[in-house]
Design an enzyme around this catalytic site. Structure first.
Site: not given
Length: 585
Positions: A98, A382, A402, A422, A447-448, A469-470
């Protein structure tokens, strides 16, 4: 032995007892597989496996190609989470690549002079938007640990494609036809512009000699080609220029370190499901699956509106908890154990009634502290891919810049991320409570991304899932898991199911893809699905069926491929009688 194995299944990162682990020569599958969002990227990964490369080697090649042919989604200027399954030890390990906030970042950096949050479209293209990239350093670490082929040999396909050019795909062309703020940047206009004006269209050829040159240096110098020297200086110059200049320095880049983490694992149905821990939202995904396990969703089907209603209500409970508690564990206390405790799951599942009510509040799991809710905007820039080699090693990796085309700023032919957006733009909520996901120097944003790996009761690889997909990633992956595990659908059909993202008071997704009877049944239960999210999920999955058959699927909303074929055993995994790997020649 059975008692030991059952205890092992409840612990993150445990390995199967040695007596239960046959040697890879005797037990490892000889099939390799690559599931990726672009045909050129999938083929680049499979080409590495055909040469005797490992899943780690192939991951490097896939990311290098995705950075070129799917620049709207991921790249070497971004970050990633990688979940690794070791085919010999049956251990799951997470590699956190990350992005990190620069040392000069401040909690109020996304507030205007009046103390109000900047518009997202303004923040995303600013110099402040970019965090220190992590994907390349993370892949370098994974390769040093598990690679079978020399690093310098893994970039040839991407370099040739960059130099010779590739045909702009329909999906890339579609994004180039839209009005994203990133496409107004001078870098994007120069890269995608046509000599006569306008931007490239599907079918046009795109060459990227700058990226080809960077890949040559990356192959020769290793990850230092990005974090030190010429490219690092360009990154600093590009991010510290206006508007809204950032603070990244050469020291920030040189100091970046990926983190090796233990996964978060839980038994769901017949599988042990493992995902990355915070700052990933993997534990929230497991919470969703455990909530659903408390319902009768497995007795339903995709044609039953009650099944979708249960999914929506469990999703709302999960998102309420995720938005309240998740952040970088080095800066915020994330109550993972409390969120997944059976008594807490039972209390939350009991809130699912016959009709959808008001947006649920976050629960209070054991270990929770008072934090402000953080509902960030995470666009869908993503990608996810899955790789398995003939030794049984598996990579499940979600990678991102992102937003679409990241910040719109480029260096050496690749886009820089806008991962700093984010973070929570407001460091405190209206009640003055600190946001778990507030900006801080050296901090990783929430983060997702949730690259998932599934194991069977013996600790063998049983499947992998992940998506782009965020914020909606959790709903996308949860839907595919329900479809393929609970509803017994082929992986491809489970991925193609309509997307439904229930978060707070909104039920968004692919409304027109639901059968009229399902829409009507949902409406009768207080759920009205509105369009606006779900069109660009990027699900990829593979599951081991009875008899060891591999069942893979890619998201029809993108341009993915599933490649499965016989490949040689990676050289680093050719074993002696004692089970010790022979050093790669």
């Amino acid at each position: 032995m059975l008692r030991l194995l059952l205890a092992c299944l409840l612990l993150a990162g445990c390995t199967a007892p040695a007596a239960d682990r046959p040697s890879p020569e005797a037990a490892a599958p000889r099939q390799g597989f690559v599931v990726a969002a672009n045909p050129l990227a999938a083929e680049a990964g499979m080409a590495v496996l055909r040469r005797g490369g490992s899943a780690a080697d192939a991951a490097v090649a896939v990311q290098a190609m995705l950075s070129l042919v799917e620049p709207q989604s991921s790249g070497v200027g971004g970050g990633a989470f990688l979940t690794w399954y070791d085919g010999v030890t049956r251990k799951v390990t997470v590699y956190d690549g990350r992005e990190v906030a620069p040392a000069g970042a401040t909690p109020d950096m996304f507030l205007d002079d009046g103390g109000k949050p900047l518009p997202f479209g303004t923040a995303v293209v600013s110099g402040r938007a970019t965090g220190v990239p992590g994907a390349v350093a993370m892949l370098g670490l994974v390769h040093r640990t598990y690679g079978a082929l020399p690093w310098r040999t893994l970039f040839g396909d991407a370099e040739r494609t960059a130099r010779d050019g590739f045909v702009v795909s329909p999906r890339l062309g579609r994004f180039l036809s839209r009005s994203f703020p990133q496409l107004s940047s001078p870098d994007a206009r120069a890269y995608f512009g046509k000599p006569g004006g306008g931007l490239l269209q599907p079918g046009d050829r795109l060459r990227n000699p700058a990226y080809a040159g960077f890949l040559q240096r990356l192959a020769a110098e290793g990850p230092d080609a990005l974090y030190r020297g010429e490219t690092a200086r360009k990154i600093v110059a590009r991010t510290t220029s206006g508007p809204l200049a950032g603070t990244m320095t050469l020291a920030d880049l040189a100091a970046y370190k990926p983190v090796v983490r233990e996964p978060v694992c839980a038994v769901v149905r017949v599988y042990r499901v493992c995902t990355p821990p915070p700052p990933s939202s993997g534990a929230a995904l497991i919470e969703l699956l455990l909530l659903l396990e408390r319902t009768d969703i497995a007795s339903r089907s995709a044609a039953d509106p009650q099944g979708w209603f249960l999914f929506a209500e469990a999703s709302r409970l999960m998102y309420a908890d995720r938005d309240a508690y998740f952040g970088d564990p080095a800066f915020a206390q994330v109550p993972v154990a409390g969120l997944l405790a059976p008594d807490y799951i039972a209390r939350r599942a009991a809130l699912i009634g016959a009709r959808a009510g008001a947006a649920p509040a976050a629960g209070v799991p054991a270990g929770a502290s008072a934090t402000g809710r953080t509902q960030t905007l995470e666009p869908t820039g993503t990608s996810h891919f899955i790789i398995g080699d003939a030794a049984g090693n598996v990579v499940s990796m979600t990678t991102t810049v992102e937003s679409i085309f990241g910040s719109g700023r480029m260096v050496d032919g690749f886009f820089l991320n806008n991962q700093m957006t984010d973070f929570a733009f407001r460091p405190r909520d209206a009640q003055g409570r600190p946001a778990a996901n507030a900006v801080a120097p050296g901090k990783r944003p929430r983060s997702s991304m949730t690259p998932l790996v599934m194991l069977d009761a013996q600790g063998r690889f049983a499947g992998a899932l992940g998506s782009a997909g965020g914020n909606a990633i959790l709903a996308y992956v949860g839907k595919a898991f329900v479809g393929t595990v609970d509803w017994k659908m082929p992986m491809q059909d489970a991925i193609a199911l309509p997307n439904l993202i229930a978060r707070g008071s909104r039920f968004a997704g692919e409304a027109d893809k639901f059968a009229p009877a399902v829409r009507e049944g949902l409406a009768a239960r207080g759920v009205t699905v509105t369009p606006g999210e779900g069109e660009d999920s990027g699900l990829h999955g593979i599951i081991v069926r009875d008899g060891g058959q591999l069942d893979g699927g890619y998201d029809p909303r993108r341009e993915g491929r599933v490649l499965i074929e016989a490949v040689p055993l990676p050289r680093a995994h050719r074993v002696r009688d004692a089970g010790e790997p022979v050093a790669a020649e």
